[in-house]
Design a protein around this motif. Structure first.
Motif, PDB file in Angstrom:
ATOM      1  N   SER A   1      64.887  18.750  87.728  1.00  0.00           N
ATOM      2  CA  SER A   1      66.229  18.443  87.242  1.00  0.00           C
ATOM      3  C   SER A   1      66.812  19.654  86.543  1.00  0.00           C
ATOM      4  CB  SER A   1      66.185  17.252  86.275  1.00  0.00           C
ATOM      5  OG  SER A   1      65.653  17.646  85.021  1.00  0.00           O
ATOM      6  N   SER A   2      68.134  19.627  86.369  1.00  0.00           N
ATOM      7  CA  SER A   2      68.795  20.692  85.615  1.00  0.00           C
ATOM      8  C   SER A   2      68.280  20.733  84.188  1.00  0.00           C
ATOM      9  CB  SER A   2      70.309  20.458  85.632  1.00  0.00           C
ATOM     10  OG  SER A   2      70.620  19.138  85.194  1.00  0.00           O
ATOM     11  N   ALA A   3      67.856  19.585  83.653  1.00  0.00           N
ATOM     12  CA  ALA A   3      67.310  19.552  82.298  1.00  0.00           C
ATOM     13  C   ALA A   3      66.001  20.331  82.224  1.00  0.00           C
ATOM     14  CB  ALA A   3      67.096  18.106  81.855  1.00  0.00           C
ATOM     15  N   ASP A   4      65.135  20.207  83.248  1.00  0.00           N
ATOM     16  CA  ASP A   4      63.899  20.993  83.278  1.00  0.00           C
ATOM     17  C   ASP A   4      64.203  22.481  83.136  1.00  0.00           C
ATOM     18  OD1 ASP A   4      61.377  19.240  84.362  1.00  0.00           O
ATOM     19  OD2 ASP A   4      63.225  18.501  85.236  1.00  0.00           O
ATOM     20  N   LEU A   5      65.169  22.952  83.924  1.00  0.00           N
ATOM     21  CA  LEU A   5      65.482  24.374  83.950  1.00  0.00           C
ATOM     22  C   LEU A   5      66.088  24.843  82.631  1.00  0.00           C
ATOM     23  CD1 LEU A   5      66.981  24.487  87.557  1.00  0.00           C
ATOM     24  CD2 LEU A   5      64.697  25.187  86.845  1.00  0.00           C
ATOM     25  N   GLU A   6      67.006  24.073  82.076  1.00  0.00           N
ATOM     26  CA  GLU A   6      67.649  24.485  80.830  1.00  0.00           C
ATOM     27  C   GLU A   6      66.676  24.446  79.656  1.00  0.00           C
ATOM     28  OE1 GLU A   6      71.588  23.233  79.800  1.00  0.00           O
ATOM     29  OE2 GLU A   6      72.015  22.581  81.850  1.00  0.00           O
ATOM     30  N   VAL A   7      65.839  23.421  79.589  1.00  0.00           N
ATOM     31  CA  VAL A   7      64.883  23.320  78.488  1.00  0.00           C
ATOM     32  C   VAL A   7      63.854  24.439  78.582  1.00  0.00           C
ATOM     33  CG1 VAL A   7      63.045  21.916  77.491  1.00  0.00           C
ATOM     34  CG2 VAL A   7      65.222  20.873  78.084  1.00  0.00           C
ATOM     35  N   GLU A   8      63.364  24.725  79.790  1.00  0.00           N
ATOM     36  CA  GLU A   8      62.379  25.802  79.903  1.00  0.00           C
ATOM     37  C   GLU A   8      62.996  27.150  79.541  1.00  0.00           C
ATOM     38  OE1 GLU A   8      59.415  27.958  83.073  1.00  0.00           O
ATOM     39  OE2 GLU A   8      59.577  25.768  83.098  1.00  0.00           O
ATOM     40  N   ALA A   9      64.224  27.416  79.987  1.00  0.00           N
ATOM     41  CA  ALA A   9      64.886  28.678  79.632  1.00  0.00           C
ATOM     42  C   ALA A   9      65.032  28.801  78.120  1.00  0.00           C
ATOM     43  CB  ALA A   9      66.242  28.768  80.318  1.00  0.00           C
ATOM     44  N   PHE A  10      65.391  27.700  77.461  1.00  0.00           N
ATOM     45  CA  PHE A  10      65.530  27.718  76.002  1.00  0.00           C
ATOM     46  C   PHE A  10      64.185  27.999  75.342  1.00  0.00           C
ATOM     47  CE2 PHE A  10      65.119  25.657  71.919  1.00  0.00           C
ATOM     48  CZ  PHE A  10      66.242  26.122  71.233  1.00  0.00           C
ATOM     49  N   LEU A  11      63.142  27.309  75.788  1.00  0.00           N
ATOM     50  CA  LEU A  11      61.822  27.485  75.179  1.00  0.00           C
ATOM     51  C   LEU A  11      61.309  28.908  75.375  1.00  0.00           C
ATOM     52  CD1 LEU A  11      60.108  24.116  76.168  1.00  0.00           C
ATOM     53  CD2 LEU A  11      60.603  24.894  73.847  1.00  0.00           C
ATOM     54  N   ARG A  12      61.488  29.444  76.564  1.00  0.00           N
ATOM     55  CA  ARG A  12      61.052  30.817  76.810  1.00  0.00           C
ATOM     56  C   ARG A  12      61.695  31.783  75.818  1.00  0.00           C
ATOM     57  NH1 ARG A  12      58.923  32.514  81.780  1.00  0.00           N
ATOM     58  NH2 ARG A  12      58.247  30.782  83.094  1.00  0.00           N
ATOM     59  N   GLN A  13      62.985  31.665  75.654  1.00  0.00           N
ATOM     60  CA  GLN A  13      63.691  32.562  74.747  1.00  0.00           C
ATOM     61  C   GLN A  13      63.211  32.382  73.317  1.00  0.00           C
ATOM     62  OE1 GLN A  13      66.275  34.765  76.029  1.00  0.00           O
ATOM     63  NE2 GLN A  13      65.721  35.739  74.101  1.00  0.00           N
TER      64      GLN A  13
END
Length: 249
Positions: free
Chosen positions: A41-53
């Motif tokens: 989902s788009s939520a998977d991608l946005e949450v992972e990008a946030f966590l990585r940063q």
């Protein structure tokens, strides 16, 4: 980078998970297929990008192994599952979580699992006891004559034979729940809500944080083959490990 303790890494993982969970109240959830039996989902991608940063900013020089956006390694390596249980999440079933673990020189030292639906946070690290923080209803786990086992076996599309037979054999000796969220299953085992969890077809980010929690709470985490595990307490752990070994070999 300056030396950091497992407690420091846990604090960073925890705060990053808490902040990432807030995104789930804001993001639009679009879903795409990721293989025959999986979704992203788009939520998977946005949450992972946030966590990585957040994790790399908080621990400069560290690297991330993530489900959706690729992997790298460093002396400090983070294992990130932005939404474990995506297929539950996209259907509105409250069975999913955010999972972050930290490894130093290849050894897991800290883990955090956050259940955004129940606002429950499960944490532990080397030198930091296992803890559950919850703002909802909590029940002290009782004792049952039959062990409670959490598993997703049999998996759709699994390359292994014998999973249906294992499930039938397991149901004869234990209460079984199939919840399709490995990290949260491990957190529940650590908390004493279940006696064991077992799965096949897992990846490092599925189990990294949960394995830290189970071990910190006094349980066992046993790797089986290249993509399986059994975790928990009591005789059911060795019983399950032996049978999973038979399937994967």
């Amino acid at each position: 980078m300056d030396p950091v303790t497992p407690g420091d890494l846990l604090a960073l993982a925890t705060q990053s998970c808490v902040n990432a969970a807030k995104l789930l109240h804001e993001v639009r959830v679009d879903v795409a297929a990721k293989g025959t039996f999986d979704q992203v989902s788009s939520a998977d991608l946005e949450v992972e990008a946030f966590l990585r940063q957040a994790l790399v900013d908080g621990a400069p020089g560290s690297a991330v192994v993530g489900e959706e956006l690729g992997s790298a390694s460093a002396r400090i390596t983070w294992y990130v599952d932005p939404i474990d249980g995506t297929r539950n999440f996209v259907r509105g079933l409250p069975l999913s979580c955010i999972s972050v673990a930290a490894a130093v020189d290849g050894s897991l030292v800290a883990g955090c699992v956050l259940d955004p639906f129940r606002d429950e946070l499960f944490t532990a690290a080397v030198g930091v006891p296992f803890e559950v923080r919850s703002s909802g209803l909590t029940i002290t786990p009782g004792v049952s004559p039959r062990p409670l086992v959490l598993t997703d076996i049999p998996l759709p599309g699994s390359p292994y034979r014998g999973e249906m037979e294992l499930l039938a054999e397991l149901m004869a000796v234990a209460d079984v729940r199939r919840v399709y969220v490995t990290a949260l299953s491990l957190a529940w085992v650590a908390a004493g809500r279940a006696d064991a969890a077992a799965n096949l077809g897992i990846h490092p980010w599925d189990v990294a944080a949960g394995s830290v929690l189970v071990r910190a709470a006094g349980g066992e985490f046993v790797e089986v083959g290249r993509d399986g595990f059994v975790a928990g307490r009591g005789e059911v752990v060795s019983w399950l490990a032996e049978r999973l070994e038979g399937i994967v070999t």
